[in-house]
Structures are given as structure tokens and as C-alpha cells.
Write a protein that holds these residues in place. Sequence first.
Motif, PDB file in Angstrom:
ATOM      1  N   GLU A   9      -3.702  -4.591   3.685  1.00 31.01           N
ATOM      2  CA  GLU A   9      -2.785  -3.656   3.011  1.00 31.01           C
ATOM      3  C   GLU A   9      -1.790  -3.064   4.006  1.00 31.01           C
ATOM      4  OE1 GLU A   9      -1.206  -2.830  -0.145  1.00 31.01           O
ATOM      5  OE2 GLU A   9      -2.954  -4.114  -0.291  1.00 31.01           O
TER       6      GLU A   9
ATOM      7  N   ARG B 240       0.771  -5.718   4.724  1.00 26.60           N
ATOM      8  CA  ARG B 240       1.704  -5.859   3.586  1.00 26.60           C
ATOM      9  C   ARG B 240       2.755  -4.752   3.617  1.00 26.60           C
ATOM     10  NH1 ARG B 240      -3.102  -7.087   0.213  1.00 26.60           N
ATOM     11  NH2 ARG B 240      -2.940  -9.263  -0.383  1.00 26.60           N
ATOM     12  N   LYS B 241       2.306  -3.532   3.842  1.00 31.37           N
ATOM     13  CA  LYS B 241       3.214  -2.383   3.888  1.00 31.37           C
ATOM     14  C   LYS B 241       4.248  -2.563   5.000  1.00 31.37           C
ATOM     15  CE  LYS B 241       3.166   2.662   4.416  1.00 31.37           C
ATOM     16  NZ  LYS B 241       3.919   2.826   5.647  1.00 31.37           N
TER      17      LYS B 241
ATOM     18  N   ASP C 220       6.822  -5.246   4.288  1.00 30.75           N
ATOM     19  CA  ASP C 220       7.840  -4.809   3.340  1.00 30.75           C
ATOM     20  C   ASP C 220       8.906  -3.948   4.025  1.00 30.75           C
ATOM     21  OD1 ASP C 220       8.714  -4.918   0.609  1.00 30.75           O
ATOM     22  OD2 ASP C 220       8.199  -2.790   0.452  1.00 30.75           O
ATOM     23  N   GLU C 221       8.540  -3.373   5.163  1.00 25.72           N
ATOM     24  CA  GLU C 221       9.447  -2.468   5.873  1.00 25.72           C
ATOM     25  C   GLU C 221      10.289  -3.138   6.946  1.00 25.72           C
ATOM     26  OE1 GLU C 221       6.816   0.488   7.447  1.00 25.72           O
ATOM     27  OE2 GLU C 221       6.371   1.334   5.465  1.00 25.72           O
TER      28      GLU C 221
ATOM     29  N   GLU D  83      -1.449   1.699  11.716  1.00 29.90           N
ATOM     30  CA  GLU D  83      -1.224   1.966  10.291  1.00 29.90           C
ATOM     31  C   GLU D  83      -2.524   2.187   9.534  1.00 29.90           C
ATOM     32  OE1 GLU D  83       0.819   2.631   6.813  1.00 29.90           O
ATOM     33  OE2 GLU D  83       1.793   2.291   8.750  1.00 29.90           O
TER      34      GLU D  83
ATOM     35  N   ASN E  59       6.972  -9.436  -4.228  1.00 31.22           N
ATOM     36  CA  ASN E  59       7.070  -8.877  -2.874  1.00 31.22           C
ATOM     37  C   ASN E  59       8.375  -9.339  -2.232  1.00 31.22           C
ATOM     38  OD1 ASN E  59       4.349  -7.612  -2.630  1.00 31.22           O
ATOM     39  ND2 ASN E  59       3.741  -9.709  -3.070  1.00 31.22           N
TER      40      ASN E  59
END
Length: 185
Positions: free
Chosen positions: A11, A14-15, A18-19, A33, A87
Motif C-alpha cells: 500500500e 502504491r501511494k 501515484d505521487e 511511509e 491507477n
Amino acid sequence: MPSFTRKAIMEAFRKLLDEKPLSKITIRDIVDECGINRNTFYYHFADIPELLETIIKEETDRVISSHSDVTSFEECLTIGVQYILKNRRAMLHIHNSVNREIMERSLMRLCEYMVRTYLRTAFGELSLAQDDLETLVTAYKCQAFGLLIDWMNNGLKDDFENTLLRLCELRKGTIEEMIARCRRE
């Protein structure tokens, strides 16, 4: 079944994906993180490419398992579009990275599954020679894959679904004709 920590690592990645671009993500970023140490990361994953491959494979498996019937080539393409858009930023970051082939292998596997499922759903037992069936699957999976990759190369422009729908409209009846030719020969 993945452990809580493994899920947290996935997770967090993934975060971060995305950034920012994949090349800018470090193991330090991931462990910071999710609040673990580096050794814990390495207990679950050898490196970032293995983590990426695990996430993509799980997502592809999830999409495949949720589509036991596909009734048209349009639906095959729409499922591919939704897979990418779910995504969007992360997919573009992967697409523009040195680990692009991981995403491409899974996307090709998804395209092949959707085409095979479409042929089975729409046409039942085709009673075609195995070589002919494999030729049809190859042609249609490569077409779907190529369209999706071209869309990603162009930055996932918003009008893509309309283009796909128009293409499918122009191609109506093509696969039926190909199947009929296979049966006549």
C-alpha cells in the motif's frame, strides 16, 4: 494470504507510485511511509521490481477473476482501459520506467485472457483447428495490447474510449468472417 506488514508495504508503494515516478522511489521511502525498517522490507521482497511485479500480478489476477464472461471485443478493450485508468498516474509512472516490461507482461496476459474469454463466451465451442484458434487469439490480443500501449504512449488522452468504440464499430463482423473462413478450410 499476505501478512499485515506485506500489505502495508504494498500500500505504501502504491501511494508513492501515484505521487512520483518509479525511478524516484527508494526502499527508504517505502519503509518510512509504512513505519518499518529495511530488514522487514527485505523479509517480504527482494527489491522494488519484485514488489512491483507482485502488485501488478495481484491486480491482474483480480481483474481476470472478476470477468468470467466477455461478450464482445469492445468489452475486452473497455476492461483494459479500466485496468489502466484505475491507477492512471501509477500506470504512467510504470510505463515510463525501466521496469515497464513488468506491466507490459501483465497487460498482455490480461489481453489474452479477455480475448480467449470473449471467443468462448460469444462463440462457444468453436471447433476450429488449434492453430487457427491460436492465430485468432494472437491477432486480437496483440491488437488490444497495441491499442492500449499506444494510448499510454500518448499520455492517456481522454478521447480514447470514443476512438475504440468507433474502431470496433468499423470492424463489426470481422471476427465472424475469420471464424467462418477457418471452418470452410
